[in-house]
Design an enzyme around this catalytic site. Structure first.
Site, PDB file in Angstrom:
ATOM      1  NE  ARG A 116     107.835 -56.066   5.133  1.00 14.23           N
ATOM      2  CZ  ARG A 116     107.326 -56.275   3.920  1.00 14.23           C
ATOM      3  NH1 ARG A 116     108.056 -56.902   3.013  1.00 14.23           N
ATOM      4  NH2 ARG A 116     106.105 -55.859   3.616  1.00 14.23           N
ATOM      5  CG  HIS A 143     109.757 -55.630  -2.455  1.00 11.70           C
ATOM      6  ND1 HIS A 143     110.445 -56.638  -1.785  1.00 11.70           N
ATOM      7  CD2 HIS A 143     108.440 -55.788  -2.114  1.00 11.70           C
ATOM      8  CE1 HIS A 143     109.584 -57.340  -1.070  1.00 11.70           C
ATOM      9  NE2 HIS A 143     108.367 -56.856  -1.255  1.00 11.70           N
ATOM     10  CD  GLN A 146     106.487 -59.450  -4.699  1.00 12.90           C
ATOM     11  OE1 GLN A 146     106.254 -59.598  -3.504  1.00 12.90           O
ATOM     12  NE2 GLN A 146     105.924 -60.217  -5.627  1.00 12.90           N
ATOM     13  CG  ASP A 238     102.278 -52.220  -4.664  1.00 11.00           C
ATOM     14  OD1 ASP A 238     101.572 -52.892  -3.895  1.00 11.00           O
ATOM     15  OD2 ASP A 238     103.369 -51.725  -4.320  1.00 11.00           O
ATOM     16  CB  CYS A 278     103.758 -57.251  -4.616  1.00 14.43           C
ATOM     17  SG  CYS A 278     103.166 -55.602  -4.175  1.00 14.43           S
ATOM     18  NE  ARG A 306     108.913 -62.155  -1.808  1.00 10.64           N
ATOM     19  CZ  ARG A 306     108.529 -61.303  -0.861  1.00 10.64           C
ATOM     20  NH1 ARG A 306     107.315 -60.788  -0.873  1.00 10.64           N
ATOM     21  NH2 ARG A 306     109.378 -60.938   0.104  1.00 10.64           N
TER      22      ARG A 306
END
Length: 318
Positions: A116, A143, A146, A238, A278, A306
């Protein structure tokens, strides 16, 4: 259960990186989602396949994490493997060791690395020198894990995704890039409503449009959230200020003032629309509590997926 063709597709993914879904074909993305559905069902039945027994995943975090950290670690454990936490500040990287030497050395110990990172370029550099799969847990541009969890959630709720309209409202960021790629790959119409100055990357959108020629999916860019929300099956947003952009917070709040997902905006969508985010979310900023905590919200279902989407990625690549 998965068909023979998708099983063969999954088998052929072993050893690959996952930095962006744009590196995967329409058929491969579909196979990963089918695999996630199968693995989730087996897990719920108490029979999660132990396909990663004896395997080790290194996990490296340059950015803070809740869902990514826990879901990857639990996913590896459920598949029979284990994780090694790699704190960049405790590694020789922090003292000037090159990425090449680090990547080559870690490849001798581990079966894969999930990172990450602040920069997608750094992940690309790590993948260049590693001989094991590198999985993108989030960068400034993509991402992918996700997005796979997002599509898995829509499939479970709606039965399928092909032909559905997905409305994304907000920043044209890493989440939106991967979400659009996954949605278009699966035949969705993806409308992205973003203000000028915060539009998605043109080169990435061009690649997504090319993917759509094969899948039948389409992506549209607009500055009008209401246009994007009309008859939407899914409304997604988001945070307005992602990690690394905190100094822009005040300017972003002004730029996104008309892009809040609220009762008025969702009234343009279908009655059975899904709201997705998310997480983490800032209530009364990008979304009102009335929407995110309402009956059409699937944010915790989405977060839970996830785990299962990433187990499919781990099992396929490692």
């Amino acid at each position: 259960m998965m068909g023979l063709l998708n099983k063969e597709i999954i088998k052929n993914m072993k050893g690959r990186d996952m930095i962006t879904l744009l590196d995967y074909s329409v058929e491969e993305i579909e196979a990963l989602l089918d695999y996630a559905i199968e693995i989730k069902a087996l897990t719920k039945a108490g029979d999660c396949p132990q396909v990663l027994k004896g395997k080790s995943l290194g996990m490296m975090f340059e950015k803070k994490s809740t869902r990514t950290r826990v879901s990857f670690e639990v996913g590896m454990l459920q598949l029979g493997g284990h994780v090694v936490h790699l704190n960049p500040n405790e590694m020789q990287l922090s003292r000037g060791e090159g990425v090449k030497d680090t990547a080559a050395t870690l490849s001798e110990y581990l079966d894969g690395i999930m990172i990450r990172a602040n920069s997608n370029a750094d992940v690309m550099e790590l993948a260049k020198h590693a001989s094991i799969p590198i999985i993108n847990g989030l960068t400034d541009i993509y991402h992918p894990c996700q997005a796979l969890a997002d599509l898995l959630t829509v499939i479970e709720v709606k039965g399928s995704v092909k032909g559905l309209k997905l409305c994304y409202v907000g920043d044209g960021n890493n989440v939106s890039h991967s979400l659009a790629a996954a949605g278009v790959a699966m035949g969705m119409e993806v409308y992205m409503a973003c203000p000028i100055g915060y539009l998605p990357d043109e080169k990435i959108i061009a690649k997504i449009k090319e993917m759509g020629k094969e899948s039948g999916g389409k992506v549209f860019i607009t500055q009008d959230p209401k246009e994007a929300a009309v008859n939407a099956d899914v409304i997604y947003t988001d945070v307005w200020t992602s990690m690394g952009f905190e100094e822009e917070a005040e300017a972003r709040i002004g730029a996104f003032a008309d892009y809040q997902v609220n009762k008025e905006l969702v009234s343009y969508a279908k009655d059975d629309y899904m709201f997705m985010h998310c997480l983490p979310a800032h209530r009364e900023e990008e979304v009102t509590a009335e929407v995110i905590d309402g009956p059409n919200s699937y944010v915790y279902h989405e977060a839970g997926n996830r785990l299962h989407a990433q187990k499919a990625v781990l099992a396929a690549l490692l």
